[in-house]
Design a protein around this motif. Structure first.
Motif, mmCIF file in Angstrom:
data_model
loop_
_atom_site.group_PDB
_atom_site.id
_atom_site.type_symbol
_atom_site.label_atom_id
_atom_site.label_comp_id
_atom_site.label_asym_id
_atom_site.label_seq_id
_atom_site.Cartn_x
_atom_site.Cartn_y
_atom_site.Cartn_z
ATOM 1 N N GLN A 16 0.837 -1.012 0.036
ATOM 2 C CA GLN A 16 -0.017 -0.101 -0.005
ATOM 3 C C GLN A 16 0.855 1.362 0.014
ATOM 4 O O GLN A 16 1.845 1.192 0.721
ATOM 5 C CB GLN A 16 -0.785 -0.126 1.282
ATOM 6 C CG GLN A 16 -2.147 0.016 1.017
ATOM 7 C CD GLN A 16 -3.018 -0.187 2.063
ATOM 8 O OE1 GLN A 16 -2.389 -0.268 3.589
ATOM 9 N NE2 GLN A 16 -4.529 -0.018 2.139
ATOM 10 N N ALA A 17 0.489 2.055 -0.972
ATOM 11 C CA ALA A 17 1.315 3.521 -0.818
ATOM 12 C C ALA A 17 0.994 4.367 0.254
ATOM 13 O O ALA A 17 -0.103 4.077 0.773
ATOM 14 C CB ALA A 17 0.819 4.307 -1.976
ATOM 15 N N LEU A 18 1.760 5.173 0.909
ATOM 16 C CA LEU A 18 1.876 5.832 1.742
ATOM 17 C C LEU A 18 0.819 7.097 1.524
ATOM 18 O O LEU A 18 0.911 7.698 0.457
ATOM 19 C CB LEU A 18 3.039 6.583 2.328
ATOM 20 C CG LEU A 18 3.053 7.578 3.307
ATOM 21 C CD1 LEU A 18 2.776 7.003 4.787
ATOM 22 C CD2 LEU A 18 4.622 8.263 3.440
ATOM 23 N N ASP A 19 -0.176 7.330 2.477
ATOM 24 C CA ASP A 19 -1.355 8.327 2.217
ATOM 25 C C ASP A 19 -0.737 9.724 2.656
ATOM 26 O O ASP A 19 -0.643 9.997 3.864
ATOM 27 C CB ASP A 19 -2.438 7.830 2.956
ATOM 28 C CG ASP A 19 -3.735 8.818 2.774
ATOM 29 O OD1 ASP A 19 -3.426 9.881 2.100
ATOM 30 O OD2 ASP A 19 -4.746 8.785 3.533
ATOM 31 N N PRO A 20 -0.427 10.570 1.755
ATOM 32 C CA PRO A 20 0.213 11.865 2.209
ATOM 33 C C PRO A 20 -0.865 12.620 3.127
ATOM 34 O O PRO A 20 -0.423 13.461 3.825
ATOM 35 C CB PRO A 20 0.199 12.662 0.872
ATOM 36 C CG PRO A 20 -0.538 12.077 -0.082
ATOM 37 C CD PRO A 20 -1.021 10.418 0.338
ATOM 38 N N ALA A 21 -2.180 12.191 3.269
ATOM 39 C CA ALA A 21 -3.047 12.920 4.103
ATOM 40 C C ALA A 21 -3.104 12.333 5.596
ATOM 41 O O ALA A 21 -3.800 12.873 6.392
ATOM 42 C CB ALA A 21 -4.592 12.924 3.507
ATOM 43 N N ARG A 22 -2.134 11.567 5.793
ATOM 44 C CA ARG A 22 -2.370 10.819 6.987
ATOM 45 C C ARG A 22 -1.930 11.847 8.081
ATOM 46 O O ARG A 22 -1.280 12.605 8.141
ATOM 47 C CB ARG A 22 -1.205 9.651 7.172
ATOM 48 C CG ARG A 22 -1.696 8.185 6.595
ATOM 49 C CD ARG A 22 -0.598 7.306 6.632
ATOM 50 N NE ARG A 22 -0.220 6.981 8.173
ATOM 51 C CZ ARG A 22 0.516 5.971 8.290
ATOM 52 N NH1 ARG A 22 0.860 4.927 7.470
ATOM 53 N NH2 ARG A 22 0.759 5.744 9.732
ATOM 54 N N GLU A 23 -2.865 11.887 9.200
ATOM 55 C CA GLU A 23 -2.616 12.990 10.144
ATOM 56 C C GLU A 23 -1.386 12.434 11.200
ATOM 57 O O GLU A 23 -0.953 13.220 12.068
ATOM 58 C CB GLU A 23 -3.971 13.025 11.054
ATOM 59 C CG GLU A 23 -4.946 13.354 9.992
ATOM 60 C CD GLU A 23 -6.303 13.847 11.015
ATOM 61 O OE1 GLU A 23 -6.338 14.036 12.054
ATOM 62 O OE2 GLU A 23 -7.237 13.970 10.180
ATOM 63 N N ASP A 24 -1.106 11.348 11.136
ATOM 64 C CA ASP A 24 0.043 10.843 12.046
ATOM 65 C C ASP A 24 1.391 11.333 11.641
ATOM 66 O O ASP A 24 2.560 10.853 12.144
ATOM 67 C CB ASP A 24 -0.086 9.289 12.657
ATOM 68 C CG ASP A 24 0.146 8.469 11.559
ATOM 69 O OD1 ASP A 24 0.072 8.719 10.225
ATOM 70 O OD2 ASP A 24 0.492 7.267 11.634
#
Length: 138
Positions: A16-24
């Protein structure tokens, strides 16, 4: 995109690609000094996982009438505009981001590309940072 997925399947890339919108996400590397080499900034980055993807963010200031054109051009290379606009000194602060693995060469190439983009649009590239999820405690 199909080639990228096949490459990852064959050679063990992340599922899974890294989600740039992740809040952590936390900043693990940065440089806002034009004279500092990317290799120096990355060597200083003790929290950076060089084997994992990172969200590379470029901080630019552009005239308001140039923002959309610059974002469109950056979009051809997979960048997206992030966060809100802040106007200062007649320029609008924007962040362009994309997910990639960081190494000194690609980081330097992207920094140079963003500096050129900003300059062609009568703006300034202030610097860059990279974000990743925090590493689990040992």
């Amino acid at each position: 995109m199909v080639v990228v997925r096949m490459w990852r399947r064959l050679f063990g890339g992340s599922a899974q690609a890294l989600d740039p919108a992740r809040e952590d996400l936390v900043v693990v590397a940065s440089s806002f000094d034009d004279a500092e080499a990317c290799s120096t900034a990355l060597d200083r980055a003790s929290e950076l996982d060089r084997e994992a993807e990172a969200v590379l963010r470029h901080h630019l200031r552009l005239p308001a009438e140039q923002v959309e054109a610059a974002c469109e051009i950056a979009g051809y290379d997979g960048y997206e505009r992030a966060e809100g606009d802040v106007a200062s000194d007649e320029l609008v602060s924007i962040i362009l981001r994309r997910v990639q693995r960081l190494d000194p060469l690609t980081c330097s190439q992207e920094r140079s590309r963003m500096a050129g983009l900003a300059q062609r649009h009568d703006g300034v590239a202030d610097g860059w940072d990279a974000m990743q999820p925090p590493r689990p405690a040992p």
